[in-house]
Design an enzyme around this catalytic site. Structure first.
Site, PDB file in Angstrom:
ATOM      1  NE  ARG A  76     -56.320   8.454   8.869  1.00 15.65           N
ATOM      2  CZ  ARG A  76     -56.686   9.367   8.261  1.00 15.65           C
ATOM      3  NH1 ARG A  76     -55.976  10.437   8.333  1.00 15.65           N
ATOM      4  NH2 ARG A  76     -57.629   9.463   7.260  1.00 15.65           N
ATOM      5  CE1 TYR A 205     -60.289   3.391  16.129  1.00 15.49           C
ATOM      6  CE2 TYR A 205     -59.117   4.498  14.632  1.00 15.49           C
ATOM      7  CZ  TYR A 205     -59.985   3.877  14.732  1.00 15.49           C
ATOM      8  OH  TYR A 205     -61.053   3.537  13.643  1.00 15.49           O
ATOM      9  CE  LYS A 214     -54.400   4.441   5.386  1.00 11.87           C
ATOM     10  NZ  LYS A 214     -55.585   4.817   5.733  1.00 11.87           N
ATOM     11  CG  HIS A 234     -55.067   6.069   0.976  1.00  8.58           C
ATOM     12  ND1 HIS A 234     -55.994   6.965   1.327  1.00  8.58           N
ATOM     13  CD2 HIS A 234     -55.561   4.987   1.618  1.00  8.58           C
ATOM     14  CE1 HIS A 234     -56.899   6.537   2.288  1.00  8.58           C
ATOM     15  NE2 HIS A 234     -56.593   5.473   2.411  1.00  8.58           N
ATOM     16  CB  SER A 256     -60.195   8.049   4.878  1.00  9.25           C
ATOM     17  OG  SER A 256     -58.927   7.958   4.971  1.00  9.25           O
ATOM     18  CB  CYS A 258     -64.174   7.505  -0.624  1.00 11.99           C
ATOM     19  SG  CYS A 258     -64.536   9.436   0.742  1.00 11.99           S
ATOM     20  CG  ASP A 285     -56.293   1.379   3.672  1.00 10.26           C
ATOM     21  OD1 ASP A 285     -57.022   2.326   3.152  1.00 10.26           O
ATOM     22  OD2 ASP A 285     -55.440   1.937   4.212  1.00 10.26           O
ATOM     23  NE  ARG A 388     -61.752   2.713  10.152  1.00 14.05           N
ATOM     24  CZ  ARG A 388     -61.638   3.238   8.866  1.00 14.05           C
ATOM     25  NH1 ARG A 388     -60.886   2.206   8.044  1.00 14.05           N
ATOM     26  NH2 ARG A 388     -61.618   4.324   8.276  1.00 14.05           N
TER      27      ARG A 388
HETATM   28  P1  GTP Z   1     -60.842   3.493   4.722  1.00 16.25           P
HETATM   29  O1  GTP Z   1     -60.655   2.155   5.284  1.00 16.25           O
HETATM   30  O2  GTP Z   1     -61.128   4.635   5.658  1.00 16.25           O
HETATM   31  O3  GTP Z   1     -59.506   4.050   3.765  1.00 16.25           O
HETATM   32  O4  GTP Z   1     -62.027   3.577   3.883  1.00 16.25           O
HETATM   33  P2  GTP Z   1     -62.476   2.883   2.543  1.00 16.25           P
HETATM   34  O5  GTP Z   1     -62.257   3.742   1.343  1.00 16.25           O
HETATM   35  O6  GTP Z   1     -62.013   1.578   2.299  1.00 16.25           O
HETATM   36  O7  GTP Z   1     -63.919   2.859   2.429  1.00 16.25           O
HETATM   37  P3  GTP Z   1     -65.206   1.793   2.580  1.00 16.25           P
HETATM   38  O8  GTP Z   1     -65.287   0.908   1.521  1.00 16.25           O
HETATM   39  O9  GTP Z   1     -64.967   1.103   3.921  1.00 16.25           O
HETATM   40  O10 GTP Z   1     -66.549   2.525   2.607  1.00 16.25           O
HETATM   41  C1  GTP Z   1     -66.684   3.549   3.377  1.00 16.25           C
HETATM   42  C2  GTP Z   1     -68.157   3.861   3.765  1.00 16.25           C
HETATM   43  O11 GTP Z   1     -68.528   4.060   2.126  1.00 16.25           O
HETATM   44  C3  GTP Z   1     -69.089   2.646   3.764  1.00 16.25           C
HETATM   45  O12 GTP Z   1     -70.022   3.033   4.987  1.00 16.25           O
HETATM   46  C4  GTP Z   1     -69.806   2.139   2.585  1.00 16.25           C
HETATM   47  O13 GTP Z   1     -71.285   1.506   2.893  1.00 16.25           O
HETATM   48  C5  GTP Z   1     -69.904   3.215   1.753  1.00 16.25           C
HETATM   49  N1  GTP Z   1     -69.751   3.033   0.302  1.00 16.25           N
HETATM   50  C6  GTP Z   1     -68.838   2.306  -0.221  1.00 16.25           C
HETATM   51  N2  GTP Z   1     -69.208   2.137  -1.686  1.00 16.25           N
HETATM   52  C7  GTP Z   1     -70.227   2.667  -1.692  1.00 16.25           C
HETATM   53  C8  GTP Z   1     -70.949   3.123  -2.852  1.00 16.25           C
HETATM   54  O14 GTP Z   1     -70.672   2.419  -4.235  1.00 16.25           O
HETATM   55  N3  GTP Z   1     -71.799   3.683  -2.991  1.00 16.25           N
HETATM   56  C9  GTP Z   1     -72.428   4.438  -1.673  1.00 16.25           C
HETATM   57  N4  GTP Z   1     -73.613   5.097  -1.750  1.00 16.25           N
HETATM   58  N5  GTP Z   1     -71.694   4.125  -0.745  1.00 16.25           N
HETATM   59  C10 GTP Z   1     -70.686   3.450  -0.413  1.00 16.25           C
HETATM   60  C1  SPV Z   2     -58.047   5.644   6.795  1.00 16.94           C
HETATM   61  O1  SPV Z   2     -58.485   6.535   7.535  1.00 16.94           O
HETATM   62  O2  SPV Z   2     -57.886   5.708   5.579  1.00 16.94           O
HETATM   63  C2  SPV Z   2     -57.984   4.223   7.028  1.00 16.94           C
HETATM   64  C3  SPV Z   2     -58.162   3.739   8.670  1.00 16.94           C
HETATM   65  O3  SPV Z   2     -57.755   3.160   6.394  1.00 16.94           O
HETATM   66  S1  SPV Z   2     -56.762   4.320   9.590  1.00 16.94           S
HETATM   67  O4  SPV Z   2     -55.657   3.039   9.511  1.00 16.94           O
HETATM   68  O5  SPV Z   2     -57.139   4.480  11.098  1.00 16.94           O
HETATM   69  O6  SPV Z   2     -55.966   5.370   9.061  1.00 16.94           O
HETATM   70 MN    MN Z   3     -57.539   4.269   4.110  1.00 22.31          MN
END
Ligand code: GTP
Ligand code: SPV
Ligand code: MN
Length: 611
Positions: A76, A205, A214, A234, A256, A258, A285, A388
């Site tokens: 983004r 993208y 979003k 979110h 994002s 996290c 999400d 992704r």
């Molecule tokens: P968006 O799709 O961008 O909104 O991201 P999201 O909030 O769904 O994050 P996602 O679950 O994909 O995790 C992102 C990164 O954080 C990955 O590399 C995970 O491995 C890492 N991660 C997720 N949960 C944990 C956790 O409990 N501890 C640690 N250390 N890392 C974590």
């Molecule tokens: C985020 O960045 O929080 C996502 C990926 O979930 S995107 O759809 O590119 O915004």
């Molecule tokens: Mn997201």
């Protein structure tokens, strides 16, 4: 041929055709024949063509596709994202703003004739289950087959969406996307909340172009939600089933990359599994939340798939996400294992494939490539850090039986969180909804690769919505407080978690992932009034003995747990001082009207810390 009699849709599509001047127009009905034909077309492009999608190993990844975006188009772009409300103050201090007339005038020449020599695809889609009172309809026109195929996974796409809209309604979101020349200098992601309109140009993208996500389900929907008495957030949505008890649902808002997808699909540690604990995913999400007939807050997931971060996803960290990607998925900017034409990313397996294609398309020796360092001394990666997968929710082994429930699920708790190396404890509970709203406003997190820009810098990201609030953040906080009034004593309890606290050596102190169940368990017990807590200056913290460490005694010593649950008064005084600076300088001084009640919380916590 149009797929609807609705004159509002047809008139708008005619206007978009007149503007973009495509050679041909295809209405996406969502049929298998039509989609198969588009797959054939886009996979038949010559190798190296920037729009090409590749088929993957049909045995190991049936129906799966692979795509590489341009290297300057991988995340983004918040600095090129605009909220064009008529009045600047309605966009507020967290958004870029331009007068809508000016923006339309600026962008119209960019779209004029942009689809000459190309096909325009008209995509009807529903955000939310067909027939749900909470669902909403969008129509996206685009010149990208990648967008069509992704929207098919991420939304309920095709003729069915028009069933929800009917033949007369004007209540649909108009999305115009063209990849144009993919010129980063003229890249714009623009929301016109008062016109139910999104214009996106010069990107191909993810979040920039899948306009249901979003742009609609958060930026436009948050504005609609404020006006209509609901919330667009979110947040993931998960259900926790415990032996002999009713399933409880929680939402969690983390910025994002996290951990939302990971928490949403969590597999409980063995000790819990043996007792019969299970987690079910409703969403990973976005949540749309509305008070139900019984006065409780109900949530639906407006999406139909997951657009998840690939790196870090493996059998152990997120088994369910990985399983979701095994058929009919699309992989973007990951690497390839050329030995069997399968996708690969960092940590999928221990060793990188020897015969690999890295995310920009170069064939390399994986281990040798990854041994190299970049200018900052970091190891090169085969997959882009923000690569992704797009995976259908129905593939997910732990998808909730309520996933398609048109009325949504009742929410017991709302959880905020972010990446904080220090200060923020593992978990704490707010004193009440107003304090919980304050906690949301105070979310800050180290930045990730999900948006372009520096990574690892602490920034304020209120409610994990900084890039997604479609109006003035002060009015958004006021709306949260209003929702609390409406929900009264039926409101979910509000918590904050931090999986990312680090020790002096820079190691994560909490094992995270499945072990986050231990924290969820405490949260649910708090909601049910079944466990006590320590009242501290910043909120209710768990008593150490109430966090179950059975099975991770080797990883988390009692001293480490104390550290994770510590409220460091000096650090918190700094935190509060920073919040006052943020409220005053970044929000109030720049046109955000901060509700007095939130300053009240700030004063109270500050006084608590000075006691
Ligand atoms: P968006 O799709 O961008 O909104 O991201 P999201 O909030 O769904 O994050 P996602 O679950 O994909 O995790 C992102 C990164 O954080 C990955 O590399 C995970 O491995 C890492 N991660 C997720 N949960 C944990 C956790 O409990 N501890 C640690 N250390 N890392 C974590
Ligand atoms: C985020 O960045 O929080 C996502 C990926 O979930 S995107 O759809 O590119 O915004
Ligand atoms: Mn997201």
């Amino acid at each position: 041929m149009s797929l609807t009699k609705n004159p509002n849709v047809n008139k708008w599509v005619e206007e978009m055709i007149a503007l973009c001047k495509p050679d041909s127009v295809v209405w996406i009905d969502g049929s298998k024949e039509q989609l198969d034909q588009l797959v054939e077309e886009v996979t038949s492009l010559p190798d190296g063509h920037p729009d090409k999608l590749y088929k993957l190993n049909e045995e190991k990844y049936p129906g799966c596709l692979y795509h590489r975006t341009r290297p300057n188009d991988v995340a983004r772009v918040e600095d090129r994202t605009f909220i064009c409300s008529r009045r600047e103050e309605d966009a507020g201090p967290t958004n870029n703003w331009m007068d809508p007339k000016e923006m339309y005038a600026k962008l119209t020449p960019l779209y004029d004739g942009v689809m000459k020599g190309r096909t325009m695809y008209v995509i009807p889609y529903s955000m939310g289950p067909i027939g749900s009172p909470l669902a909403k309809v969008g129509v996206e026109v685009t010149d990208s087959i990648y967008v069509v195929l992704n929207m098919n996974i991420m939304t309920r796409m095709g003729t069915q969406a028009f069933e929800n809209l009917g033949d007369v309604s004007n209540d649909f979101v108009r999305g115009l996307h063209s990849k144009a020349d993919v010129d980063p200098e003229n890249r714009y992601i623009v929301q016109f909340p008062e016109d139910n309109t999104i214009w996106s140009i010069n990107s191909a993208y993810g979040g920039n172009v899948l306009l249901g996500k979003k742009c609609f389900a958060l930026r436009i929907a948050s504005y609609q939600a404020k006006n209509e008495g609901w919330m667009a957030e979110h947040m993931l949505i998960l259900g926790l089933k415990r032996p002999g008890e009713e399933t409880r649902y929680v939402c969690a808002a983390f910025p994002s990359a996290c951990g939302k997808t990971n928490l949403a699909m969590l597999i409980p540690p063995e000790g819990y599994r043996k007792k019969g604990y299970e987690v079910f995913t409703v969403g990973d999400d976005i949540a749309w939340l509305k008070p139900g007939p019984d006065g409780r807050l109900y949530a639906i997931n407006p999406e139909a798939g997951f657009f998840g971060v690939a790196p870090g996803t493996n059998e152990k960290s997120n088994y369910n996400a990985l399983a979701s990607t095994k058929k009919n998925a699309i992989f973007t900017n990951v690497a390839l294992d050329n030995s069997d034409n399968t996708p690969w990313w960092e940590s999928l397996t221990k060793e990188p494939p020897v015969d690999a294609t890295e995310w920009k398309g170069a064939k390399v020796n994986g281990p040798e490539y990854c041994a190299q360092l970049d200018a900052n001394g970091k190891h090169l990666t085969l997959a882009h850090p923000n690569s992704r997968f797009t995976a259908p929710a129905e593939n997910c082994p732990c998808i909730s039986p309520e996933f398609n429930n048109p009325n949504g699920v009742p929410i017991s708790a709302i959880i905020f969180g972010g990446r904080r190396a220090s200060t923020t404890p593992l978990v704490y509970q707010s004193f009440d909804w107003t304090h919980g709203t304050y906690m949301g406003s105070a979310v800050s997190s180290e930045t990730t690769a999900a948006a372009t820009g520096a990574v690892g810098v602490l920034r304020h990201d209120p409610m994990a919505m900084k890039p997604f609030i479609g109006y003035n953040v002060g009015d958004y906080w006021a709306h949260w407080l209003e929702m609390g009034e409406i929900l009264g004593d039926k409101a979910p309890k509000i918590f904050n978690v931090n999986w990312f606290k680090k020790d002096a050596e820079g190691h994560f102190m909490w094992p995270g992932f499945g072990d986050n169940m231990r924290v969820l368990d405490w949260i649910i017990k708090r909601c049910e009034g079944k466990v006590g807590a320590n009242e501290t200056a910043i909120g209710f913290l768990p008593k150490a003995e109430d966090i179950n460490l059975e099975g991770i005694e080797d990883e988390v010593s009692p001293a480490q747990l104390d550290e994770l649950l510590k409220v460091d008064t000096d650090l918190w005084k700094k935190e509060i001082a920073e919040m006052r600076r943020y409220y005053n300088d970044d929000i109030a001084a720049k046109g955000g009207k901060i509700p007095a009640a939130l300053y009240g919380v700030l004063d109270k916590i500050e006084a608590n810390l000075n006691k």
